[in-house]
Design a protein around this motif. Structure first.
Motif, PDB file in Angstrom:
ATOM      1  N   LYS A 177      13.649 -12.107  37.592  1.00  0.00           N
ATOM      2  CA  LYS A 177      15.024 -11.703  37.900  1.00  0.00           C
ATOM      3  C   LYS A 177      15.872 -11.648  36.642  1.00  0.00           C
ATOM      4  CE  LYS A 177      15.635 -13.447  42.590  1.00  0.00           C
ATOM      5  NZ  LYS A 177      16.279 -14.479  43.398  1.00  0.00           N
ATOM      6  N   LYS A 178      15.683 -12.620  35.757  1.00  0.00           N
ATOM      7  CA  LYS A 178      16.493 -12.709  34.546  1.00  0.00           C
ATOM      8  C   LYS A 178      16.061 -11.724  33.473  1.00  0.00           C
ATOM      9  CE  LYS A 178      17.951 -17.447  35.127  1.00  0.00           C
ATOM     10  NZ  LYS A 178      17.195 -18.358  35.920  1.00  0.00           N
ATOM     11  N   GLN A 179      14.880 -11.184  33.623  1.00  0.00           N
ATOM     12  CA  GLN A 179      14.320 -10.272  32.638  1.00  0.00           C
ATOM     13  C   GLN A 179      15.043  -8.924  32.709  1.00  0.00           C
ATOM     14  OE1 GLN A 179      10.174 -10.067  33.286  1.00  0.00           O
ATOM     15  NE2 GLN A 179       9.882  -8.192  32.180  1.00  0.00           N
ATOM     16  N   LYS A 180      15.388  -8.378  31.551  1.00  0.00           N
ATOM     17  CA  LYS A 180      16.093  -7.106  31.521  1.00  0.00           C
ATOM     18  C   LYS A 180      15.148  -6.018  31.030  1.00  0.00           C
ATOM     19  CE  LYS A 180      20.123  -4.785  29.813  1.00  0.00           C
ATOM     20  NZ  LYS A 180      20.815  -4.468  28.600  1.00  0.00           N
ATOM     21  N   THR A 181      15.058  -4.940  31.801  1.00  0.00           N
ATOM     22  CA  THR A 181      14.202  -3.844  31.394  1.00  0.00           C
ATOM     23  C   THR A 181      15.040  -2.824  30.638  1.00  0.00           C
ATOM     24  OG1 THR A 181      14.559  -2.748  33.509  1.00  0.00           O
ATOM     25  CG2 THR A 181      12.585  -4.107  33.322  1.00  0.00           C
ATOM     26  N   VAL A 182      14.515  -2.376  29.534  1.00  0.00           N
ATOM     27  CA  VAL A 182      15.210  -1.386  28.718  1.00  0.00           C
ATOM     28  C   VAL A 182      14.462  -0.071  28.855  1.00  0.00           C
ATOM     29  CG1 VAL A 182      15.901  -0.754  26.380  1.00  0.00           C
ATOM     30  CG2 VAL A 182      16.003  -3.135  27.096  1.00  0.00           C
ATOM     31  N   ALA A 183      15.165   0.914  29.358  1.00  0.00           N
ATOM     32  CA  ALA A 183      14.552   2.230  29.516  1.00  0.00           C
ATOM     33  C   ALA A 183      14.784   3.044  28.243  1.00  0.00           C
ATOM     34  CB  ALA A 183      15.164   2.944  30.705  1.00  0.00           C
ATOM     35  N   VAL A 184      13.876   3.940  27.957  1.00  0.00           N
ATOM     36  CA  VAL A 184      14.043   4.845  26.822  1.00  0.00           C
ATOM     37  C   VAL A 184      14.351   6.217  27.402  1.00  0.00           C
ATOM     38  CG1 VAL A 184      12.978   5.866  24.790  1.00  0.00           C
ATOM     39  CG2 VAL A 184      12.441   3.521  25.413  1.00  0.00           C
ATOM     40  N   LYS A 185      15.580   6.662  27.187  1.00  0.00           N
ATOM     41  CA  LYS A 185      16.009   7.971  27.663  1.00  0.00           C
ATOM     42  C   LYS A 185      15.768   8.980  26.550  1.00  0.00           C
ATOM     43  CE  LYS A 185      17.895   6.367  31.474  1.00  0.00           C
ATOM     44  NZ  LYS A 185      17.562   6.785  32.797  1.00  0.00           N
ATOM     45  N   GLU A 186      15.544  10.221  26.922  1.00  0.00           N
ATOM     46  CA  GLU A 186      15.294  11.242  25.904  1.00  0.00           C
ATOM     47  C   GLU A 186      16.316  12.357  26.010  1.00  0.00           C
ATOM     48  OE1 GLU A 186      11.773  14.005  24.004  1.00  0.00           O
ATOM     49  OE2 GLU A 186      11.271  12.480  25.477  1.00  0.00           O
ATOM     50  N   ILE A 187      16.829  12.761  24.860  1.00  0.00           N
ATOM     51  CA  ILE A 187      17.748  13.893  24.757  1.00  0.00           C
ATOM     52  C   ILE A 187      17.087  14.911  23.843  1.00  0.00           C
ATOM     53  CG2 ILE A 187      19.977  14.656  23.833  1.00  0.00           C
ATOM     54  CD1 ILE A 187      20.423  13.082  26.296  1.00  0.00           C
TER      55      ILE A 187
END
Length: 170
Positions: free
Chosen positions: A74-84
């Motif tokens: 729950k405490k873990q934060k996922t970081v997404a990689v967005k592409e432009i």
């Protein structure tokens, strides 16, 4: 973990349910003590000489471990990689729209991968593409840091930026 009848060691160093050392016991004797207490015999250090076993409620122990795991997830934060995607010949207004989108992604805490795809003869003018990517990096330098410098992969050039942290501001 190996529990009760799954334990194959002849002798075990036994730890009681309160954590007290009960000494080295035979497997049968340790199983008998665990049964008398109404608990399980759990092998906690199978490689030790002699192996270390503990008398505990294995079901409760497993439940507690799963609970801790869920809390950690729950405490873990996922970081997404967005592409432009940009083009080497992008117009000013289109650039500003892409820039605003990058700023929104960074504000949400995502990393952004900016890419330029060179088509046809545009590959001979990599410097124009590099300038475009550098312009995007400069425009976001207050809110983001460059994580990976521009680099070519095939016919595309990539740059990765990440949100600034407190360390980056110093």
């Amino acid at each position: 973990m190996i529990v009760n009848d799954g334990i194959r060691a002849r002798e075990v160093r036994l730890i009681g349910q309160d954590g007290e050392q009960l000494g080295i016991k035979s497997r049968r004797e340790a199983m008998q003590l665990a049964e008398n207490a109404g608990l399980d015999l759990v092998l906690v250090a199978p490689k030790a000489r002699p192996a270390v076993a503990r008398i505990m409620d294995y079901g409760k122990y497993r439940y507690e471990m799963q609970k801790k795991e869920r809390e950690a997830r729950k405490k873990q934060k996922t970081v997404a990689v967005k592409e432009i995607r940009l083009s080497p010949t992008i117009d000013t207004n289109d650039f500003n729209i892409k820039l605003n989108r990058v700023k929104k992604f960074i504000a949400k805490g995502n990393k952004v991968r900016i890419s330029i795809r060179f088509r046809g003869r545009a590959i001979t003018h990599k410097d124009i593409g590099r300038d475009m990517i550098e312009k995007m990096a400069d425009a976001t330098k207050e809110i983001a840091t460059v994580e990976q410098r521009p680099k070519m992969e095939g016919r595309s050039m990539f740059l990765t930026i990440a949100p600034r942290t407190d360390k980056d501001n110093k």
